[in-house]
Design a protein around this motif. Sequence first.
Motif, PDB file in Angstrom:
ATOM      1  N   PRO A 125       2.784   9.314  -3.891  1.00  0.00           N
ATOM      2  CA  PRO A 125       3.936   9.870  -4.603  1.00  0.00           C
ATOM      3  C   PRO A 125       4.603   8.829  -5.500  1.00  0.00           C
ATOM      4  O   PRO A 125       4.812   7.692  -5.073  1.00  0.00           O
ATOM      5  CB  PRO A 125       4.875  10.318  -3.484  1.00  0.00           C
ATOM      6  CG  PRO A 125       4.473   9.519  -2.309  1.00  0.00           C
ATOM      7  CD  PRO A 125       3.021   9.228  -2.462  1.00  0.00           C
ATOM      8  N   PRO A 126       4.917   9.180  -6.748  1.00  0.00           N
ATOM      9  CA  PRO A 126       5.603   8.245  -7.627  1.00  0.00           C
ATOM     10  C   PRO A 126       7.043   8.006  -7.165  1.00  0.00           C
ATOM     11  O   PRO A 126       7.604   8.807  -6.404  1.00  0.00           O
ATOM     12  CB  PRO A 126       5.560   8.932  -8.991  1.00  0.00           C
ATOM     13  CG  PRO A 126       5.274  10.345  -8.714  1.00  0.00           C
ATOM     14  CD  PRO A 126       4.597  10.434  -7.395  1.00  0.00           C
ATOM     15  N   LEU A 155      13.371  13.569  -3.414  1.00  0.00           N
ATOM     16  CA  LEU A 155      13.115  14.265  -2.151  1.00  0.00           C
ATOM     17  C   LEU A 155      13.415  13.357  -0.961  1.00  0.00           C
ATOM     18  O   LEU A 155      13.298  12.137  -1.066  1.00  0.00           O
ATOM     19  CB  LEU A 155      11.648  14.717  -2.102  1.00  0.00           C
ATOM     20  CG  LEU A 155      11.236  15.701  -3.177  1.00  0.00           C
ATOM     21  CD1 LEU A 155       9.752  15.981  -3.079  1.00  0.00           C
ATOM     22  CD2 LEU A 155      12.025  16.984  -3.069  1.00  0.00           C
ATOM     23  N   PRO A 156      13.764  13.923   0.179  1.00  0.00           N
ATOM     24  CA  PRO A 156      14.081  13.118   1.362  1.00  0.00           C
ATOM     25  C   PRO A 156      12.818  12.619   2.071  1.00  0.00           C
ATOM     26  O   PRO A 156      12.484  13.054   3.168  1.00  0.00           O
ATOM     27  CB  PRO A 156      14.875  14.085   2.242  1.00  0.00           C
ATOM     28  CG  PRO A 156      14.337  15.428   1.878  1.00  0.00           C
ATOM     29  CD  PRO A 156      13.990  15.336   0.402  1.00  0.00           C
ATOM     30  N   LEU A 157      12.098  11.695   1.426  1.00  0.00           N
ATOM     31  CA  LEU A 157      10.834  11.219   1.969  1.00  0.00           C
ATOM     32  C   LEU A 157      10.881   9.764   2.430  1.00  0.00           C
ATOM     33  O   LEU A 157       9.877   9.229   2.858  1.00  0.00           O
ATOM     34  CB  LEU A 157       9.725  11.359   0.917  1.00  0.00           C
ATOM     35  CG  LEU A 157       9.503  12.761   0.371  1.00  0.00           C
ATOM     36  CD1 LEU A 157       8.489  12.720  -0.745  1.00  0.00           C
ATOM     37  CD2 LEU A 157       9.068  13.692   1.475  1.00  0.00           C
ATOM     38  N   GLU A 158      12.036   9.137   2.310  1.00  0.00           N
ATOM     39  CA  GLU A 158      12.121   7.732   2.674  1.00  0.00           C
ATOM     40  C   GLU A 158      12.234   7.577   4.188  1.00  0.00           C
ATOM     41  O   GLU A 158      12.573   8.515   4.903  1.00  0.00           O
ATOM     42  CB  GLU A 158      13.304   7.054   1.972  1.00  0.00           C
ATOM     43  CG  GLU A 158      14.663   7.473   2.491  1.00  0.00           C
ATOM     44  CD  GLU A 158      15.178   8.795   1.924  1.00  0.00           C
ATOM     45  OE1 GLU A 158      16.160   9.306   2.474  1.00  0.00           O
ATOM     46  OE2 GLU A 158      14.603   9.322   0.976  1.00  0.00           O
ATOM     47  N   MET A 171       0.843  -1.179   0.000  1.00  0.00           N
ATOM     48  CA  MET A 171       0.000   0.000   0.000  1.00  0.00           C
ATOM     49  C   MET A 171       0.888   1.242   0.000  1.00  0.00           C
ATOM     50  O   MET A 171       1.768   1.385   0.840  1.00  0.00           O
ATOM     51  CB  MET A 171      -0.882  -0.008   1.252  1.00  0.00           C
ATOM     52  CG  MET A 171      -1.698   1.245   1.410  1.00  0.00           C
ATOM     53  SD  MET A 171      -2.773   1.246   2.847  1.00  0.00           S
ATOM     54  CE  MET A 171      -1.631   1.678   4.131  1.00  0.00           C
ATOM     55  N   PRO A 172       0.699   2.135  -0.976  1.00  0.00           N
ATOM     56  CA  PRO A 172       1.496   3.354  -1.013  1.00  0.00           C
ATOM     57  C   PRO A 172       1.146   4.271   0.157  1.00  0.00           C
ATOM     58  O   PRO A 172       0.000   4.319   0.599  1.00  0.00           O
ATOM     59  CB  PRO A 172       1.125   4.000  -2.340  1.00  0.00           C
ATOM     60  CG  PRO A 172      -0.087   3.313  -2.819  1.00  0.00           C
ATOM     61  CD  PRO A 172      -0.231   2.036  -2.069  1.00  0.00           C
ATOM     62  N   LEU A 173       2.149   4.975   0.625  1.00  0.00           N
ATOM     63  CA  LEU A 173       1.955   5.889   1.740  1.00  0.00           C
ATOM     64  C   LEU A 173       1.943   7.326   1.242  1.00  0.00           C
ATOM     65  O   LEU A 173       2.770   7.709   0.415  1.00  0.00           O
ATOM     66  CB  LEU A 173       3.066   5.718   2.772  1.00  0.00           C
ATOM     67  CG  LEU A 173       3.126   4.357   3.444  1.00  0.00           C
ATOM     68  CD1 LEU A 173       4.337   4.278   4.357  1.00  0.00           C
ATOM     69  CD2 LEU A 173       1.860   4.082   4.218  1.00  0.00           C
ATOM     70  N   ALA A 174       1.024   8.105   1.754  1.00  0.00           N
ATOM     71  CA  ALA A 174       0.909   9.511   1.382  1.00  0.00           C
ATOM     72  C   ALA A 174       2.010  10.321   2.062  1.00  0.00           C
ATOM     73  O   ALA A 174       2.617   9.881   3.042  1.00  0.00           O
ATOM     74  CB  ALA A 174      -0.456  10.048   1.808  1.00  0.00           C
ATOM     75  N   VAL A 175       2.236  11.514   1.530  1.00  0.00           N
ATOM     76  CA  VAL A 175       3.195  12.457   2.101  1.00  0.00           C
ATOM     77  C   VAL A 175       2.456  13.752   2.373  1.00  0.00           C
ATOM     78  O   VAL A 175       1.720  14.246   1.522  1.00  0.00           O
ATOM     79  CB  VAL A 175       4.351  12.750   1.124  1.00  0.00           C
ATOM     80  CG1 VAL A 175       5.287  13.796   1.700  1.00  0.00           C
ATOM     81  CG2 VAL A 175       5.104  11.501   0.783  1.00  0.00           C
ATOM     82  N   GLY A 176       2.653  14.303   3.567  1.00  0.00           N
ATOM     83  CA  GLY A 176       2.085  15.599   3.918  1.00  0.00           C
ATOM     84  C   GLY A 176       3.199  16.526   4.340  1.00  0.00           C
ATOM     85  O   GLY A 176       4.051  16.140   5.140  1.00  0.00           O
TER      86      GLY A 176
END
Length: 103
Positions: free
Chosen positions: A82-83, A90-93, A1-6
Amino acid sequence: MPLAVGVIQTDGFPPVLAAADAMLKAGRVTLVYYGLAERAEFLVAVRGPTSEVRRAVEAGIEAANTTPPGGRLVSHYLVPNPPENVESVLPLEFTAKVERFRV
């Protein structure tokens, strides 16, 4: 399941601190990034299920807007799915520092 970013961006430190606190308390999200954007603007980014991130961002916006004078909300956004190319740039990991707090 993909996780959203806020993401929430504020002008000044007090509003971003209040936003981050409210975001983590309002939803089942994990803080993945916190830092200086430019000038005196700060960012905070969280990840989690879309509904939780949406609730967390709303709480963060309210907290940033009600922080005493000296700062303001600059912008905010939510990316539900997010793709991979966005995640690679971006530093989202989930880093080793935050992995143990992952929800």
